[in-house]
Structures are given as structure tokens and as C-alpha cells.
Write an enzyme that holds these catalytic residues in place. Structure first.
Site, PDB file in Angstrom:
ATOM      1  N   GLY A 172       0.812  -1.213   0.000  1.00 27.73           N
ATOM      2  CA  GLY A 172       0.000   0.000   0.000  1.00 27.73           C
ATOM      3  C   GLY A 172       0.842   1.259   0.000  1.00 27.73           C
ATOM      4  O   GLY A 172       0.487   2.263   0.616  1.00 27.73           O
TER       5      GLY A 172
ATOM      6  N   ASN B 291       1.291  -2.481   5.363  1.00 28.49           N
ATOM      7  CA  ASN B 291       0.637  -1.188   5.531  1.00 28.49           C
ATOM      8  C   ASN B 291      -0.711  -1.091   4.815  1.00 28.49           C
ATOM      9  O   ASN B 291      -1.573  -0.318   5.238  1.00 28.49           O
ATOM     10  CB  ASN B 291       1.558  -0.076   5.012  1.00 28.49           C
ATOM     11  CG  ASN B 291       0.824   1.231   4.813  1.00 28.49           C
ATOM     12  OD1 ASN B 291       0.535   1.961   5.761  1.00 28.49           O
ATOM     13  ND2 ASN B 291       0.493   1.543   3.558  1.00 28.49           N
TER      14      ASN B 291
ATOM     15  N   TYR C  96     -13.621  -2.496  10.880  1.00 30.23           N
ATOM     16  CA  TYR C  96     -12.210  -2.099  10.744  1.00 30.23           C
ATOM     17  C   TYR C  96     -11.475  -2.299  12.067  1.00 30.23           C
ATOM     18  O   TYR C  96     -10.360  -2.845  12.098  1.00 30.23           O
ATOM     19  CB  TYR C  96     -12.154  -0.638  10.311  1.00 30.23           C
ATOM     20  CG  TYR C  96     -10.772  -0.057  10.135  1.00 30.23           C
ATOM     21  CD1 TYR C  96     -10.032  -0.293   8.982  1.00 30.23           C
ATOM     22  CD2 TYR C  96     -10.220   0.767  11.118  1.00 30.23           C
ATOM     23  CE1 TYR C  96      -8.770   0.268   8.802  1.00 30.23           C
ATOM     24  CE2 TYR C  96      -8.963   1.333  10.950  1.00 30.23           C
ATOM     25  CZ  TYR C  96      -8.243   1.078   9.804  1.00 30.23           C
ATOM     26  OH  TYR C  96      -6.998   1.640   9.632  1.00 30.23           O
TER      27      TYR C  96
ATOM     28  N   ALA D  27     -12.250  -4.372  14.407  1.00 35.13           N
ATOM     29  CA  ALA D  27     -12.120  -5.811  14.624  1.00 35.13           C
ATOM     30  C   ALA D  27     -10.959  -6.395  13.817  1.00 35.13           C
ATOM     31  O   ALA D  27     -10.173  -7.205  14.317  1.00 35.13           O
ATOM     32  CB  ALA D  27     -13.432  -6.512  14.253  1.00 35.13           C
TER      33      ALA D  27
END
Length: 248
Positions: free
Chosen positions: A13, A87, A152, A154
């Protein structure tokens, strides 16, 4: 001399945002950086801006096959991998009661499975050399909760737990595994999930003791430390980079 001289590092990313800042920092510290992104053009563009022979490679972390192809290319080009920075991430902010299973699937596929896929593909290269450093990007949403980011949170909570367990398993191979948790950070992703709302930005800024949002370089500096030999005796640790918003 940089702290990461002669190291081969993969950053997922890394075409923009925090990932790009991490790639820039690792390159400035002497790494040869593999800039990985689902957007192959942005990966190539970022790599072109970096020093040290950086390369840009396409990889969709949600796809096991795509990640394996990227890591195979790293093995072919360099024969080793010293640093992996997981990332890549994605989120859609909304109350959980309004969320859809299709969005749950995408959030978990990118944020949790993406880290699992990339780590599983990369570990054999590190085990072969009995050395390496893995830095996972978690989130303070995982540590303290964040309204509108239930799934997100979680998924990132899974990253924190995965980091600790993998650190225990890989210690015998002299591979350290640590987690960096960003607080609110001034990125395109943050803007896309409501961070461009002036009232939200103002309230967050007031809540942060340092009175500013994190910049991508703040995260990059911490990641570079964990990736370096200076952090060689640290493993299984989770650090918040939040300007004091979260303390533990």
C-alpha cells in the site's frame, strides 16, 4: 550511513499516504524498497521518486495469488527479504447497524487477510536467512474503539493479536514482529471517511495533547525504527503514534 543500509524492504500500500511516507523513509535510511500497491501505476511512480534502486510492483493484498507473485518477483530480483511492512488498508466509516456484509468482507480481506497473505508469502525468505523484521500497521481503533469503524477495528484488533503470536513463533528464527498503531492521521483515506469535515478535524485536534493530527512521516519514523537493527531486541510490541490521544 543509514540505519537500514543494504536491506531489502517491501512496503504494501505504498503508492500514497502513510505507505508512501514509509517507503520514502526506508529509502532515505539506505534500504532498497519494493513499493507494492494495488495501483501498479502509483507504485511505479513512487518507486521512481525514491533513491536506492527502488522498484514498484503491483499486488492486491486481498488476493493470495497476487501477493505470492509479488514476493516471487522479490526473490527473483534480490534473492532475499529483510523487512516487510504490512501497511495496505481500507475502511468505510458508518454505524455498524447500517453496514453491509459486502463491506465487511472487503474490510477484512484487505486489512486482515492482506497482512496474513503477505506475511505467509514473505516468511520463508526470512526463515532461510534466520533474520528479518516485520512491521504491521494496526490502528488505535483496535485499541480503544472508534465509532463508525466497528469492522475495521475488529480487523485491526486481529492484526495486534497476530503480531504478538507471530512474534513468539518467529523468535527462534531471529525474526522480530512489531505493530505500529496510527491515531488520526492526515491522509486521503482519513479524508474519505469523514476527516475532511472541519468540525471533526477541530474536535480531534482539540482532543490530541499535541494539538495536531499525525502526519504520515510520524508513522514512517516509528516504522523505520522497528525495521532497524536498533530494535533488534524488541518483538511482539504495539506502539501508538497518536500525539498522546491514546496512552497505555
Amino acid at each position: 550511513m543509514g540505519r537500514l543500509n543494504d536491506k531489502i524492504a517491501v512496503v504494501t500500500g505504498a503508492g500514497r499516504g502513510i505507505g508512501k511516507a514509509i517507503a520514502e523513509k526506508l529509502a532515505s535510511e539506505g534500504s532498497t524498497v519494493v513499493v507494492s500497491d494495488v495501483d501498479g501505476e502509483s507504485a511505479a511512480a513512487t518507486a521512481k521518486e525514491l533513491c536506492g534502486g527502488a522498484v514498484g510492483l503491483h499486488a492486491d493484498v486481498a488476493s493470495k495469488e497476487s501477493v505470492e507473485a509479488m514476493i516471487d518477483e522479490v526473490r527473483t530480483r534480490f534473492g532475499r527479504l529483510d523487512v516487510l511492512v504490512n501497511n495496505a488498508g481500507w475502511d468505510k466509516a458508518e454505524p455498524f447497524i447500517d453496514s453491509s456484509e459486502s463491506d465487511w468482507d472487503r474490510i477484512i480481506a484487505i486489512n486482515l487477510y492482506g497482512t496474513l497473505h503477505t506475511t505467509k508469502a514473505a516468511l520463508p525468505l526470512m526463515v532461510e536467512r534466520q533474520s528479518g523484521s516485520i512491521v504491521n500497521l494496526g490502528s488505535d481503533a483496535a485499541r480503544v474503539g472508534s465509532s463508525g469503524e466497528a469492522v475495521y477495528s475488529a480487523a485491526k484488533g486481529g492484526i495486534v493479536s497476530f503480531t504478538k503470536t507471530l512474534a513468539r513463533e518467529m523468535a527462534r528464527n531471529r525474526i522480530n514482529v512489531n505493530c505500529v498503531c496510527p491515531g488520526p492521521t492526515d491522509t486521503e483515506l482519513f479524508a474519505s471517511i469523514g476527516g475532511d469535515n472541519p468540525k471533526l478535524r477541530e474536535s480531534l485536534t482539540k482532543a490530541i495533547p499535541f494539538r495536531r493530527l499525525a502526519e504520515p512521516r510520524d508513522l514512517a519514523n516509528t516504522v523505520a525504527f522497528f525495521a532497524s537493527d536498533e530494535a533488534g531486541y524488541l518483538t511482539g510490541q504495539t506502539v501508538s503514534v497518536s500525539g498522546g490521544l491514546t496512552m497505555s
